[in-house]
Motif scaffolding. Structure first.
Motif, PDB file in Angstrom:
ATOM      1  N   ARG A 280       0.848  -1.195   0.000  1.00 29.32           N
ATOM      2  CA  ARG A 280       0.000   0.000   0.000  1.00 29.32           C
ATOM      3  C   ARG A 280       0.885   1.247   0.000  1.00 29.32           C
ATOM      4  N   LYS A 281       0.744   2.072  -1.008  1.00 33.33           N
ATOM      5  CA  LYS A 281       1.590   3.261  -1.161  1.00 33.33           C
ATOM      6  C   LYS A 281       1.181   4.352  -0.168  1.00 33.33           C
ATOM      7  N   GLU A 284      -1.368   6.781  -1.407  1.00 30.56           N
ATOM      8  CA  GLU A 284      -2.766   6.348  -1.364  1.00 30.56           C
ATOM      9  C   GLU A 284      -3.413   6.671  -0.025  1.00 30.56           C
TER      10      GLU A 284
END
Length: 459
Positions: A280-281, A284
């Protein structure tokens, strides 16, 4: 009993389940219907009837048919099914069924007797929670408890007490993990200090409490607020428990994980869940930087920060760091591979060295390339690579001759598929020249040399 079992299994119970359950059928006759089934339900019923006759199966309640299989019988039945033993019940009679049951009963007894040594070992391993076969990936009743027990002694509670001139001003809590027998504890930077416009504001005296009740004063060794990693140290001559570190790169979405820590000052708390996403960036989540997080659904609360995320082998695979406000079932951890790299830089440089290229980068794949070529037919013919949508004027990328719209296909002599690869290759190398190959419009390929600079801590 035998007729009730036989009738129950006419309803198509799978032989692969470790527990067969169905409800009673009150018409045990009608064997002629079995002539339509060559093997499936009848052969399974015969084998199970035979097993019942030697006491390997038993009903759990009187108002339903619930059959339990021992692990060894489960393996045997699966093996028997795979051999595709076939019976022809075209003219089946009660005598035929009885004869077949008797044959299967003797066959099972002989099979179990000749395999007694293996089965005893199987039972012992099953009772001890040990994987009982090369293909066994079952979650046992003690899997989570066993994994938690391996790492729990090395999980600590951190209590930060603030005061001034003898006045108590408040306290906060967090968690950490002992990763070295010398007393090095891995935790979050935000647990032990706040980053303010005036600099780092420590949250006060740190008290480290172990699971066994021992307490020590902790000293901050280093902290990096961009990655939210910090290490503190406790000093003692007595032995300390140490957690085993795993590898976050081996995690997959859906893997079971366990979170340990001290939420809301409640020491030695264990929660469990699965990995929801492995990369998960930070963008984001509305956070800056290029960090990646492990997303899980482990319940976390204030105080869990800095505690370990553990796999079923009892290895630390992440550092629990945050949850989104009002979002239940969404928690995030720093991958342990990333955390260890930060610790290594602490040891090597005393700080985190971050090379800067001065260009934005985006991952490409075949579908994105196809879409870009629809918009601009001159876009280079590539299947994968890294697109450069922007170059900062005066940056190392600008001085190297990289242009907006270039596609990086090689870096330091290796094919490039993602931005992550470039970041890993850069490591902490500042002032070192790297060869970079880019493709431009109309498939013009150019080889350039780029020398990264160290990014300012305030960048």
């Amino acid at each position: 009993m035998a007729f009730r079992l036989l009738a129950a299994f006419r309803r198509g119970v799978s032989p692969f389940s470790s527990k067969y359950q169905t409800y009673p059928v009150y018409k045990p006759c009608g064997f002629s219907k079995y002539s339509r089934k060559r093997f499936g339900k009848v052969a399974t019923s015969v084998v199970l009837l035979a097993a019942a006759s030697i006491g390997a199966l038993w009903p759990e309640r009187s108002n339903e048919i619930a059959v339990n299989l021992s692990p060894q019988l489960h393996c045997f039945l699966k093996d028997l099914w795979q051999k595709k033993i076939e019976y022809n019940y075209q003219s089946a009679t009660l005598t035929d069924i009885s004869t077949s049951v008797d044959w299967c009963r003797r066959f099972i007894i002989d099979k179990l007797r000749t395999s007694s040594q293996y089965l005893n070992s199987f039972q012992a391993d099953s009772q001890n929670g040990v994987d009982t076969g090369p293909d066994s990936k079952y979650l046992t009743r003690s899997s989570i408890a066993d994994a938690a027990a391996k790492v729990a002694p090395a999980v600590v509670n951190l209590t930060m007490t603030q005061g001034h001139m003898g006045l108590f001003l408040g306290r906060s809590t967090g968690s950490g993990t002992i990763i070295n027998s010398n007393g090095i504890i891995l935790t979050n930077a935000h647990v032990i200090a706040d980053l303010t416009s005036g600099g780092v504001a420590h949250k006060g005296k740190i008290t480290v409490t172990l699971q066994d009740g021992r307490s020590f004063e902790g000293k901050v060794i280093n902290a990096d607020f961009q990655t939210d990693i910090a290490i503190i140290k406790i000093y003692t001559n007595s032995p300390l428990p140490v957690a085993k570190l795993g590898s976050s790169s081996k995690l997959r979405a859906g893997d079971w994980v366990i979170a340990l820590g001290s939420p809301l000052f409640l020491h030695n708390t264990v929660t469990a869940g699965i990995v929801s996403c492995v990369d998960r960036k930070s963008s984001e989540l509305g956070l800056g930087g290029r960090s990646e997080y492990l997303q899980t659904d482990c319940p976390l609360n204030e105080g869990n920060s800095g505690g370990p995320l553990v796999n079923l082998d009892g290895e630390v695979v992440g550092v629990n760091t945050l949850k989104l406000p009002g979002a239940d079932g969404m928690a995030f951890a720093i991958p342990i591979d990333s955390a260890i790299k930060i610790v290594q830089q602490f040891n090597k440089h005393g700080r985190v060295v971050r090379p800067w290229l001065g260009m934005k980068m985006l991952d490409l794949n075949e579908l994105i390339v196809s879409q870009l070529k629809e918009r601009d037919p001159s876009f280079p013919d590539v299947v994968e690579g890294v697109l450069v949508p922007q170059v900062v004027p005066g940056s190392p990328a600008d001085r190297a001759g990289i242009r907006t719209g270039d596609v990086v296909i090689q870096f330091d002599g290796k094919p490039i598929k993602s931005v992550k690869q470039i970041v890993e290759m850069l490591g902490d190398n500042v002032g070192v020249a790297f060869k970079i190959v880019v493709k431009r419009a109309s498939n013009l390929q150019v080889t350039l040399t780029i020398v990264p600079e160290e990014i300012s801590p305030n960048f």
